[in-house]
Scaffold this motif. Structure first.
Motif, PDB file in Angstrom:
ATOM      1  N   ALA A  40       0.848  -1.178   0.000  1.00  0.00           N
ATOM      2  CA  ALA A  40       0.000   0.000   0.000  1.00  0.00           C
ATOM      3  C   ALA A  40       0.891   1.238   0.000  1.00  0.00           C
ATOM      4  CB  ALA A  40      -0.902  -0.013   1.226  1.00  0.00           C
ATOM      5  N   LYS A  43       3.667   2.174   2.705  1.00  0.00           N
ATOM      6  CA  LYS A  43       3.854   1.015   3.588  1.00  0.00           C
ATOM      7  C   LYS A  43       4.827   0.026   2.964  1.00  0.00           C
ATOM      8  CE  LYS A  43      -0.581   1.218   5.966  1.00  0.00           C
ATOM      9  NZ  LYS A  43      -1.766   0.427   6.420  1.00  0.00           N
ATOM     10  N   SER A  63      -4.276 -11.238   8.576  1.00  0.00           N
ATOM     11  CA  SER A  63      -5.189 -10.185   8.129  1.00  0.00           C
ATOM     12  C   SER A  63      -6.129 -10.633   7.016  1.00  0.00           C
ATOM     13  CB  SER A  63      -4.387  -8.972   7.667  1.00  0.00           C
ATOM     14  OG  SER A  63      -3.516  -9.331   6.609  1.00  0.00           O
ATOM     15  N   LYS A  87     -11.938  -5.344   2.142  1.00  0.00           N
ATOM     16  CA  LYS A  87     -12.010  -4.180   3.017  1.00  0.00           C
ATOM     17  C   LYS A  87     -11.167  -3.054   2.426  1.00  0.00           C
ATOM     18  CE  LYS A  87     -12.062  -7.292   7.024  1.00  0.00           C
ATOM     19  NZ  LYS A  87     -11.368  -7.638   8.300  1.00  0.00           N
ATOM     20  N   PRO A  88     -11.464  -1.828   2.773  1.00  0.00           N
ATOM     21  CA  PRO A  88     -10.649  -0.716   2.264  1.00  0.00           C
ATOM     22  C   PRO A  88      -9.163  -0.894   2.579  1.00  0.00           C
ATOM     23  CG  PRO A  88     -12.669   0.131   3.204  1.00  0.00           C
ATOM     24  CD  PRO A  88     -12.647  -1.344   3.506  1.00  0.00           C
ATOM     25  N   GLU A  89      -8.847  -1.504   3.702  1.00  0.00           N
ATOM     26  CA  GLU A  89      -7.438  -1.710   4.053  1.00  0.00           C
ATOM     27  C   GLU A  89      -6.747  -2.772   3.206  1.00  0.00           C
ATOM     28  OE1 GLU A  89     -10.085  -1.775   6.123  1.00  0.00           O
ATOM     29  OE2 GLU A  89      -9.819  -3.284   7.719  1.00  0.00           O
ATOM     30  N   ASP A  90      -7.497  -3.452   2.349  1.00  0.00           N
ATOM     31  CA  ASP A  90      -6.887  -4.378   1.393  1.00  0.00           C
ATOM     32  C   ASP A  90      -6.375  -3.648   0.154  1.00  0.00           C
ATOM     33  OD1 ASP A  90      -9.516  -6.683   2.167  1.00  0.00           O
ATOM     34  OD2 ASP A  90      -7.436  -6.780   2.864  1.00  0.00           O
ATOM     35  N   THR A  91      -6.656  -2.369   0.049  1.00  0.00           N
ATOM     36  CA  THR A  91      -6.205  -1.590  -1.094  1.00  0.00           C
ATOM     37  C   THR A  91      -4.682  -1.575  -1.165  1.00  0.00           C
ATOM     38  OG1 THR A  91      -8.172  -0.171  -1.106  1.00  0.00           O
ATOM     39  CG2 THR A  91      -6.172   0.713  -2.119  1.00  0.00           C
ATOM     40  N   THR A 119      -8.190  -1.732  -5.576  1.00  0.00           N
ATOM     41  CA  THR A 119      -8.711  -0.597  -4.831  1.00  0.00           C
ATOM     42  C   THR A 119     -10.082  -0.965  -4.282  1.00  0.00           C
ATOM     43  OG1 THR A 119      -7.566   0.943  -6.311  1.00  0.00           O
ATOM     44  CG2 THR A 119      -9.309   1.851  -4.903  1.00  0.00           C
ATOM     45  N   SER A 122     -14.927   2.354   0.268  1.00  0.00           N
ATOM     46  CA  SER A 122     -15.791   2.163   1.451  1.00  0.00           C
ATOM     47  C   SER A 122     -17.219   2.583   1.164  1.00  0.00           C
ATOM     48  CB  SER A 122     -15.233   2.959   2.621  1.00  0.00           C
ATOM     49  OG  SER A 122     -15.131   4.321   2.268  1.00  0.00           O
TER      50      SER A 122
END
Length: 122
Positions: A40, A43, A63, A87-91, A119, A122
């Motif tokens: 990401a 990160k 995760s 989930k958005p955090e999988d983007t 992408t 949410s």
């Protein structure tokens, strides 16, 4: 020549699904492992799932456990990553890579695909 080509990324709403493909050439999966990693923005690259070609073992990061499934089609020399309940955090940009044995350490991988962007809105 070993090559890996990742595809299947795209834009999806939270809760949706995508299936990533990693098509390999120049080797077969029998003696190698394939890992899926993601990175990401801002990160570090992190391991998502691994497949061990010698014994068919599969591994998942905490995760994604229960949401993602790694599988293989030997006839097509392709490894898939089925991603559900996104989930958005999988983007992230998702990469597949080849090594000799399953590992979460990206430095142990010798060959990398070009990456495919996922992408999740949410």
């Amino acid at each position: 020549e070993v090559q890996l080509q990742a595809s299947g990324g795209g834009l999806v709403q939270a809760g949706g699904s995508l299936r990533l493909s990693c098509t390999a050439s120049g080797f077969t999966f029998d003696n190698y492992a394939i890992g899926w990693f993601r990175q990401a923005p801002g990160k570090e690259r992190e391991g998502v799932s691994c497949f061990g070609g010698t014994d068919g073992s599969t591994y998942y990061a905490d995760s994604v456990k229960g949401r993602f499934t790694i599988s293989i089609d030997n006839a097509k020399n392709t490894v898939y990553l089925q991603m559900n309940s996104l989930k958005p955090e999988d983007t992230a940009v998702y990469y597949c890579a080849q090594t000799t044995r399953p590992s979460w350490d990206p430095y142990e991988y010798d060959y990398w695909g070009q990456g495919t962007l996922v992408t999740v809105s949410s």
